[in-house]
Design a protein around this motif. Structure first.
Motif, PDB file in Angstrom:
ATOM      1  N   LEU A  88       4.153   6.001   8.822  1.00 46.67           N
ATOM      2  CA  LEU A  88       3.838   5.223  10.021  1.00 46.67           C
ATOM      3  C   LEU A  88       2.661   4.275   9.845  1.00 46.67           C
ATOM      4  N   SER A  89       1.994   4.315   8.706  1.00 43.41           N
ATOM      5  CA  SER A  89       0.760   3.539   8.549  1.00 43.41           C
ATOM      6  C   SER A  89       0.959   2.227   7.812  1.00 43.41           C
ATOM      7  N   VAL A  90       2.204   1.854   7.488  1.00 43.78           N
ATOM      8  CA  VAL A  90       2.403   0.666   6.657  1.00 43.78           C
ATOM      9  C   VAL A  90       1.918  -0.609   7.345  1.00 43.78           C
ATOM     10  N   GLY A  91       2.082  -0.705   8.654  1.00 46.14           N
ATOM     11  CA  GLY A  91       1.606  -1.892   9.360  1.00 46.14           C
ATOM     12  C   GLY A  91       0.098  -2.041   9.286  1.00 46.14           C
ATOM     13  N   SER A  92      -0.605  -0.941   9.491  1.00 51.15           N
ATOM     14  CA  SER A  92      -2.062  -0.975   9.391  1.00 51.15           C
ATOM     15  C   SER A  92      -2.511  -1.222   7.958  1.00 51.15           C
ATOM     16  N   LEU A  93      -1.762  -0.696   6.988  1.00 54.00           N
ATOM     17  CA  LEU A  93      -2.084  -0.943   5.580  1.00 54.00           C
ATOM     18  C   LEU A  93      -1.902  -2.416   5.232  1.00 54.00           C
ATOM     19  N   VAL A  94      -0.874  -3.035   5.790  1.00 52.92           N
ATOM     20  CA  VAL A  94      -0.674  -4.469   5.576  1.00 52.92           C
ATOM     21  C   VAL A  94      -1.885  -5.251   6.072  1.00 52.92           C
ATOM     22  N   ALA A  95      -2.433  -4.833   7.209  1.00 51.62           N
ATOM     23  CA  ALA A  95      -3.622  -5.509   7.745  1.00 51.62           C
ATOM     24  C   ALA A  95      -4.841  -5.264   6.864  1.00 51.62           C
TER      25      ALA A  95
ATOM     26  N   MET B 116       5.127  13.295  -3.693  1.00 51.03           N
ATOM     27  CA  MET B 116       3.933  12.479  -3.874  1.00 51.03           C
ATOM     28  C   MET B 116       4.285  11.152  -4.544  1.00 51.03           C
ATOM     29  N   SER B 117       5.194  11.181  -5.505  1.00 50.78           N
ATOM     30  CA  SER B 117       5.615   9.957  -6.181  1.00 50.78           C
ATOM     31  C   SER B 117       6.281   8.993  -5.204  1.00 50.78           C
ATOM     32  N   ALA B 118       7.055   9.535  -4.256  1.00 46.41           N
ATOM     33  CA  ALA B 118       7.701   8.684  -3.259  1.00 46.41           C
ATOM     34  C   ALA B 118       6.660   7.960  -2.404  1.00 46.41           C
ATOM     35  N   TYR B 119       5.600   8.659  -2.023  1.00 45.62           N
ATOM     36  CA  TYR B 119       4.548   8.023  -1.219  1.00 45.62           C
ATOM     37  C   TYR B 119       3.743   7.022  -2.050  1.00 45.62           C
ATOM     38  N   VAL B 120       3.603   7.276  -3.339  1.00 50.03           N
ATOM     39  CA  VAL B 120       2.922   6.312  -4.209  1.00 50.03           C
ATOM     40  C   VAL B 120       3.741   5.027  -4.296  1.00 50.03           C
ATOM     41  N   ILE B 121       5.048   5.155  -4.466  1.00 45.61           N
ATOM     42  CA  ILE B 121       5.919   3.984  -4.513  1.00 45.61           C
ATOM     43  C   ILE B 121       5.839   3.211  -3.207  1.00 45.61           C
ATOM     44  N   CYS B 122       5.838   3.935  -2.091  1.00 42.57           N
ATOM     45  CA  CYS B 122       5.729   3.284  -0.785  1.00 42.57           C
ATOM     46  C   CYS B 122       4.403   2.543  -0.660  1.00 42.57           C
ATOM     47  N   GLY B 123       3.304   3.166  -1.083  1.00 43.05           N
ATOM     48  CA  GLY B 123       1.999   2.514  -1.016  1.00 43.05           C
ATOM     49  C   GLY B 123       1.927   1.284  -1.904  1.00 43.05           C
ATOM     50  N   LEU B 124       2.540   1.363  -3.078  1.00 44.03           N
ATOM     51  CA  LEU B 124       2.529   0.241  -4.010  1.00 44.03           C
ATOM     52  C   LEU B 124       3.295  -0.946  -3.441  1.00 44.03           C
ATOM     53  N   LEU B 125       4.501  -0.698  -2.912  1.00 45.51           N
ATOM     54  CA  LEU B 125       5.297  -1.784  -2.347  1.00 45.51           C
ATOM     55  C   LEU B 125       4.673  -2.325  -1.059  1.00 45.51           C
ATOM     56  N   THR B 126       4.021  -1.465  -0.298  1.00 44.23           N
ATOM     57  CA  THR B 126       3.317  -1.927   0.900  1.00 44.23           C
ATOM     58  C   THR B 126       2.168  -2.851   0.528  1.00 44.23           C
ATOM     59  N   ALA B 127       1.439  -2.514  -0.539  1.00 41.96           N
ATOM     60  CA  ALA B 127       0.342  -3.377  -1.002  1.00 41.96           C
ATOM     61  C   ALA B 127       0.875  -4.730  -1.450  1.00 41.96           C
ATOM     62  N   LEU B 128       2.000  -4.733  -2.156  1.00 45.02           N
ATOM     63  CA  LEU B 128       2.591  -6.003  -2.587  1.00 45.02           C
ATOM     64  C   LEU B 128       3.014  -6.829  -1.376  1.00 45.02           C
ATOM     65  N   ALA B 129       3.646  -6.175  -0.402  1.00 47.13           N
ATOM     66  CA  ALA B 129       4.034  -6.884   0.813  1.00 47.13           C
ATOM     67  C   ALA B 129       2.817  -7.408   1.560  1.00 47.13           C
TER      68      ALA B 129
END
Length: 345
Positions: free
Chosen positions: A60-67, A208-221
């Motif tokens: 649920l935090s991807v929007g805030s991470l994008v900011a 944990m690897s799935a969340y790392v992939i999500c964090g990595l792609l969120t950072a790229l976005a």
């Protein structure tokens, strides 16, 4: 392609034809290019979300991470004069690290993904606002980074580079999810984590690897979004983007219970979602109804997923019953065994 993906593709074509008939501006090259750009931006975000959902989790935090990551990237490049070739991988590493922290809290401390990522939603938004003193982060007038701008906001033969990046990422993520042991493990965890653990899969490490992939792609976005807008207000930038990502995954056939879905589906879900958003804009429907459209799309997607699972379960029961009947021999064809007393007499 599975049947769900084919059905979604057909729906995209039908909606596109309807939109083009209602408003021919839909087919203008500039509108198609802008739509493709948005598909690329949200598609990258949605694939990351899909990797978490496949394990039965949620992010649920991807929007805030994008900011937050967008603010940091702009500050590093535009204010701190850090070379963008250094700032870019730094932001990616930071996104992966945040994903690892989420995965650690969920797998090691046994916290619920909803709780962890909801707290992240609040923390990262607040951190972004504190970092900018609730101001706006952006590039100064006249600041140009030609190479960076071409890679993130440019076009190659009229095709947005964000869309090209989405295609490349989709191919890589498709191979990882559908043609590797790692992907099979993720599906197994989503179907039944306890059974996967007893079968020898290190479920904690996989999640944990799935969340790392999500964090990595969120950072790229986040980097793409920052270069697309060039100005970030941390109070609103990326707001509700997690809903876009979840809706695209659900539309693409990803079950919120985990264990189902395909990369092709989530990309098609993103296309349909942006197509619907384009329809709203072209028809002059107030933008305030965008979230109503989003909510309706998520609800419809969940209902379809539920009914599809119910139909498949019913078919499996019918098939199992028929196989059982086929294995049971007909009583009339059973060999007659004479009574032992009669044989002796």
């Amino acid at each position: 392609m599975i049947k769900k993906d084919l059905g979604l593709l057909l729906l995209i074509v039908v909606v596109g034809i309807v939109v083009a008939i209602i408003n021919p501006r839909f087919l203008l090259p500039i509108n198609l290019a802008n739509t493709a750009n948005l598909i690329g931006l949200f598609g990258i975000l949605s694939i990351g979300q899909a990797y978490v959902i496949i394990t039965g989790g949620i992010e649920l935090s991807v929007g805030s991470l994008v900011a937050l990551l967008g603010v940091l990237f702009v500050d590093f490049v535009a204010v701190q004069d850090m070379p963008w070739m250094l700032a870019l991988p730094l932001i990616l590493v930071l996104g992966a690290a945040i994903g690892a922290i989420h995965g650690w809290l969920i797998t090691r401390l046994n916290l619920q993904p909803f709780v962890v990522t909801l707290c992240g939603l609040l923390i990262y938004r607040g951190a972004a606002r504190f970092y900018t003193a609730d101001g706006t982060a952006g590039f100064a007038f006249g600041q140009n980074f030609p190479d960076l701008e071409f890679l993130t906001a440019g076009r190659l033969y009229g095709v947005p580079n964000t869309f090209i990046a989405l295609v490349i990422i989709s191919v890589v993520m498709w191979v990882v999810l559908h043609r590797s042991v790692f992907g099979r493990y993720l599906y197994a965890i989503g179907k039944n984590e306890e059974a996967a653990r007893y079968s020898g899969i290190r479920t904690g490490r996989m999640v944990m690897s799935a969340y790392v992939i999500c964090g990595l792609l969120t950072a790229l976005a986040a980097i793409y979004f920052a270069m697309y807008t060039r100005s970030i207000s941390p109070a609103s930038h990326g707001q509700f983007y997690e809903l876009y990502a979840i809706a695209a995954a659900v539309l693409g056939g990803f079950s919120l219970r985990g264990g189902e879905g395909s990369i092709v589906g989530v990309v098609l879900g993103t296309v349909l979602l942006q197509e619907l958003q384009n329809l709203v804009n072209l028809l002059g429907i107030p933008s305030s109804l965008n979230f109503a459209v989003m909510g309706g799309v998520i609800l419809i997607g969940v209902l379809i997923d539920q009914q599809w699972n119910a139909i498949r379960a019913q078919r499996r029961l019918v098939s199992a019953a028929r196989q059982t009947e086929a294995r049971v021999p007909d009583e009339d064809k059973l060999p007659v065994v004479a009574n032992q007393d009669q044989v002796g007499g």
